[in-house]
Structure formats: C-alpha cells, structure tokens
Design a protein around this motif. Sequence first.
Motif, PDB file in Angstrom:
ATOM      1  N   UNK A   1      16.569  53.617 -16.888  1.00 35.32           N
ATOM      2  CA  UNK A   1      15.346  54.261 -16.406  1.00 35.32           C
ATOM      3  C   UNK A   1      14.419  54.623 -17.563  1.00 35.32           C
ATOM      4  N   UNK A   2      13.154  54.901 -17.262  1.00 29.01           N
ATOM      5  CA  UNK A   2      12.243  55.355 -18.320  1.00 29.01           C
ATOM      6  C   UNK A   2      12.826  56.603 -18.970  1.00 29.01           C
ATOM      7  N   UNK A   3      12.610  56.745 -20.264  1.00 26.44           N
ATOM      8  CA  UNK A   3      13.183  57.889 -20.960  1.00 26.44           C
ATOM      9  C   UNK A   3      12.579  59.198 -20.461  1.00 26.44           C
ATOM     10  N   UNK A   4      13.450  60.157 -20.225  1.00 27.07           N
ATOM     11  CA  UNK A   4      13.004  61.508 -19.915  1.00 27.07           C
ATOM     12  C   UNK A   4      14.091  62.470 -20.353  1.00 27.07           C
ATOM     13  N   UNK A   5      13.691  63.615 -20.839  1.00 31.21           N
ATOM     14  CA  UNK A   5      14.673  64.630 -21.229  1.00 31.21           C
ATOM     15  C   UNK A   5      15.441  65.116 -20.008  1.00 31.21           C
ATOM     16  N   UNK A   6      14.754  65.056 -18.884  1.00 33.31           N
ATOM     17  CA  UNK A   6      15.299  65.601 -17.652  1.00 33.31           C
ATOM     18  C   UNK A   6      16.145  64.546 -16.925  1.00 33.31           C
ATOM     19  N   UNK A   7      17.447  64.790 -16.867  1.00 31.84           N
ATOM     20  CA  UNK A   7      18.357  63.832 -16.238  1.00 31.84           C
ATOM     21  C   UNK A   7      17.998  63.586 -14.779  1.00 31.84           C
ATOM     22  N   UNK A   8      17.429  64.593 -14.141  1.00 29.71           N
ATOM     23  CA  UNK A   8      17.085  64.434 -12.727  1.00 29.71           C
ATOM     24  C   UNK A   8      16.010  63.369 -12.520  1.00 29.71           C
ATOM     25  N   UNK A   9      15.198  63.144 -13.554  1.00 32.72           N
ATOM     26  CA  UNK A   9      14.155  62.120 -13.452  1.00 32.72           C
ATOM     27  C   UNK A   9      14.776  60.728 -13.332  1.00 32.72           C
ATOM     28  N   UNK A  10      16.000  60.564 -13.815  1.00 34.62           N
ATOM     29  CA  UNK A  10      16.678  59.256 -13.748  1.00 34.62           C
ATOM     30  C   UNK A  10      17.294  58.999 -12.383  1.00 34.62           C
ATOM     31  N   UNK A  11      17.555  60.066 -11.664  1.00 30.89           N
ATOM     32  CA  UNK A  11      18.343  59.937 -10.429  1.00 30.89           C
ATOM     33  C   UNK A  11      17.770  58.938  -9.406  1.00 30.89           C
ATOM     34  N   UNK A  12      16.467  58.954  -9.141  1.00 26.85           N
ATOM     35  CA  UNK A  12      15.942  57.986  -8.170  1.00 26.85           C
ATOM     36  C   UNK A  12      16.201  56.532  -8.587  1.00 26.85           C
ATOM     37  N   UNK A  13      16.177  56.268  -9.889  1.00 21.54           N
ATOM     38  CA  UNK A  13      16.436  54.909 -10.382  1.00 21.54           C
ATOM     39  C   UNK A  13      17.900  54.539 -10.169  1.00 21.54           C
ATOM     40  N   UNK A  14      18.785  55.494 -10.406  1.00 22.59           N
ATOM     41  CA  UNK A  14      20.216  55.256 -10.188  1.00 22.59           C
ATOM     42  C   UNK A  14      20.488  54.981  -8.698  1.00 22.59           C
ATOM     43  N   UNK A  15      19.849  55.768  -7.880  1.00 29.72           N
ATOM     44  CA  UNK A  15      20.044  55.618  -6.435  1.00 29.72           C
ATOM     45  C   UNK A  15      19.569  54.238  -5.973  1.00 29.72           C
TER      46      UNK A  15
ATOM     47  N   UNK B   1      26.360  43.078  -2.218  1.00 25.12           N
ATOM     48  CA  UNK B   1      27.823  43.107  -2.239  1.00 25.12           C
ATOM     49  C   UNK B   1      28.403  43.171  -3.644  1.00 25.12           C
ATOM     50  N   UNK B   2      27.699  43.845  -4.550  1.00 25.45           N
ATOM     51  CA  UNK B   2      28.161  43.938  -5.937  1.00 25.45           C
ATOM     52  C   UNK B   2      28.806  45.295  -6.202  1.00 25.45           C
ATOM     53  N   UNK B   3      29.899  45.271  -6.952  1.00 21.68           N
ATOM     54  CA  UNK B   3      30.707  46.474  -7.110  1.00 21.68           C
ATOM     55  C   UNK B   3      30.277  47.359  -8.285  1.00 21.68           C
ATOM     56  N   UNK B   4      29.894  46.732  -9.380  1.00 27.62           N
ATOM     57  CA  UNK B   4      29.691  47.529 -10.588  1.00 27.62           C
ATOM     58  C   UNK B   4      28.246  47.947 -10.824  1.00 27.62           C
ATOM     59  N   UNK B   5      28.111  49.168 -11.298  1.00 25.97           N
ATOM     60  CA  UNK B   5      26.821  49.743 -11.630  1.00 25.97           C
ATOM     61  C   UNK B   5      26.904  50.316 -13.032  1.00 25.97           C
ATOM     62  N   UNK B   6      26.192  49.692 -13.975  1.00 28.99           N
ATOM     63  CA  UNK B   6      26.155  50.212 -15.331  1.00 28.99           C
ATOM     64  C   UNK B   6      24.895  51.047 -15.468  1.00 28.99           C
ATOM     65  N   UNK B   7      25.073  52.355 -15.457  1.00 32.20           N
ATOM     66  CA  UNK B   7      23.909  53.243 -15.536  1.00 32.20           C
ATOM     67  C   UNK B   7      24.339  54.627 -16.014  1.00 32.20           C
ATOM     68  N   UNK B   8      23.449  55.256 -16.760  1.00 34.50           N
ATOM     69  CA  UNK B   8      23.746  56.570 -17.310  1.00 34.50           C
ATOM     70  C   UNK B   8      24.031  56.477 -18.799  1.00 34.50           C
ATOM     71  N   UNK B   9      23.329  57.337 -19.574  1.00 34.97           N
ATOM     72  CA  UNK B   9      23.521  57.402 -21.015  1.00 34.97           C
ATOM     73  C   UNK B   9      23.868  58.859 -21.357  1.00 34.97           C
ATOM     74  N   UNK B  10      23.835  59.195 -22.640  1.00 38.94           N
ATOM     75  CA  UNK B  10      24.311  60.521 -23.060  1.00 38.94           C
ATOM     76  C   UNK B  10      23.719  61.679 -22.262  1.00 38.94           C
ATOM     77  N   UNK B  11      22.424  61.597 -21.979  1.00 39.81           N
ATOM     78  CA  UNK B  11      21.756  62.764 -21.397  1.00 39.81           C
ATOM     79  C   UNK B  11      21.760  62.781 -19.877  1.00 39.81           C
TER      80      UNK B  11
END
Length: 223
Positions: free
Chosen positions: A163-177, A187-197
């Motif tokens: 997702x676009x960089x943001x300090x706020x982790x909640x800003x990433x959530x819609x992209x993850x969803x 029908x794909x099983x794996x989701x590579x998402x989420x970094x340190x913050x």
Amino acid sequence: MREVLERNLVAVEERVRQAAARCGRRREEICLVAVTKTFPPETLLEAYDLGLRDFGENYVQEWEKKRATLQGAVPGARFHLIGHLQSNKARRAGEIFDVIQTVDSVKLARRLNELGRQLDVLIEVKLSGEATKAGIAEEELPQLVEAVRDCSNLTLLGLMTMPPWSEDAEASRPYFRKLKQLAESHGLKHLSMGMSHDFEAAIEEGATMIRVGTALFGRRQRP
Ligand SMILES: *Cc1c(COP(=O)(O)O)cnc(C)c1O
C-alpha cells in the motif's frame, strides 16, 4: 548486534501472536519473511541461527553477491524476491531465488517459466494509483492469473501488495482487505502483505506472509 536482533525477534513474534489471537488465527498460518535488503550476509546468518528460514531481498545483484558469501551455510532457507523484477534479469532471478513475489506481467511470467526450474510465484498487484509503484492493475489481474496458471514451471501461490506509505497502519487496511477479496475471487491461498509498521492489520485481514525488515534489523542505510 545478535542480542538486539534476538530481542527484536521476540518483540515481533509477540506482535504476530497477539494479532493472530485477536482474529482467531493460528501463528503457523503466517510466514515471517525477514527482509534483509541492505544488510550484510552476517546479519542473515544471525537471523538464520535464531531460527528464521524465509528471507526477502529486493535486488537481484545484491542477493547474488551475498549468496556467494553464504555458500551452503543456510540449508533449508527460502529466498523471496520482493523487489520489482525487470524481464532482462528474470533468468538470474529465477536461478537464485526460490519464490518470486513480484510477477507483474505476462512477459515476465513467460521468461521465468522458460528457465525450466520449478518456481513458486506471487503476483504483485498495484491497488493505489501511484505512478511510481510496481504491480499489475486490478483490471488486468484475471488475464495474468490465467497466464501464470498456464506456465507449467510456475506455481502460483497468491498475491502480494504494497500500500502507499503511511505512518498510520489503519491506512493500509483497505488495501489489505481488497487484496484478500481479489485472492478469494481467484481461488488463491497466499497473501503477502504487511511490513514492520502495519503487519498486525495485515494479519487481521488475512495475510499469510508478512515482510518485515526494520522491526527486526533496525533502520536501513539508503542503498
Ligand atoms: C523493504 C521492504 C519491506 C520491509 O519493510 P520494513 O518497513 O522495513 O519492514 C517489505 N516489503 C517490501 C516490498 C520492501 O521493499
């Protein structure tokens, strides 16, 4: 350095465990990919000694150099390419990585397939409008999924996004969803998402691979 890494790993594991617990998932469902870009081979060895087995690197050349140093010192480790891959470097990348997380074109998929080596791949999806970001546009995803599935040497594990960089982790959530929805629709099983913050939010939204650098190894120098 080792002590610092050990402490960081304990802290990351605790965060992973708590996030998984909050949404009723098991820790084993989530692969921690340690992102070692810009750090020397010794750092990777320390992480390996502490039990980490999945490693993420961004650049083909950088990993090629480190790999030469490490030789056979890390049996059982899996190396993921998580940076953008140009078609002209596909051959080398396909030889030295076990997982290519950043397939974003039919051309690249075919190049990798031609190597004749069995490779696990993910498709990188660009969910934001940022011009500088790599990844395939959502509209073109069905076509690429189909093309990768036609490649007999590639195993399509799932999707990856940044997702676009943001300090706020909640800003990433819609992209993850969104990535989760797309993966399910194919029908794909794996989701590579989420970094340190923001990996807690990613885990809550279904991440099966999180890519963590800074929280384990500290701040990177600019490459
Ligand atoms: C560098 C990088 C990471 C790790 O980021 P941190 O914020 O240091 O955890 C994850 N994914 C990709 C694609 C990266 O380039």
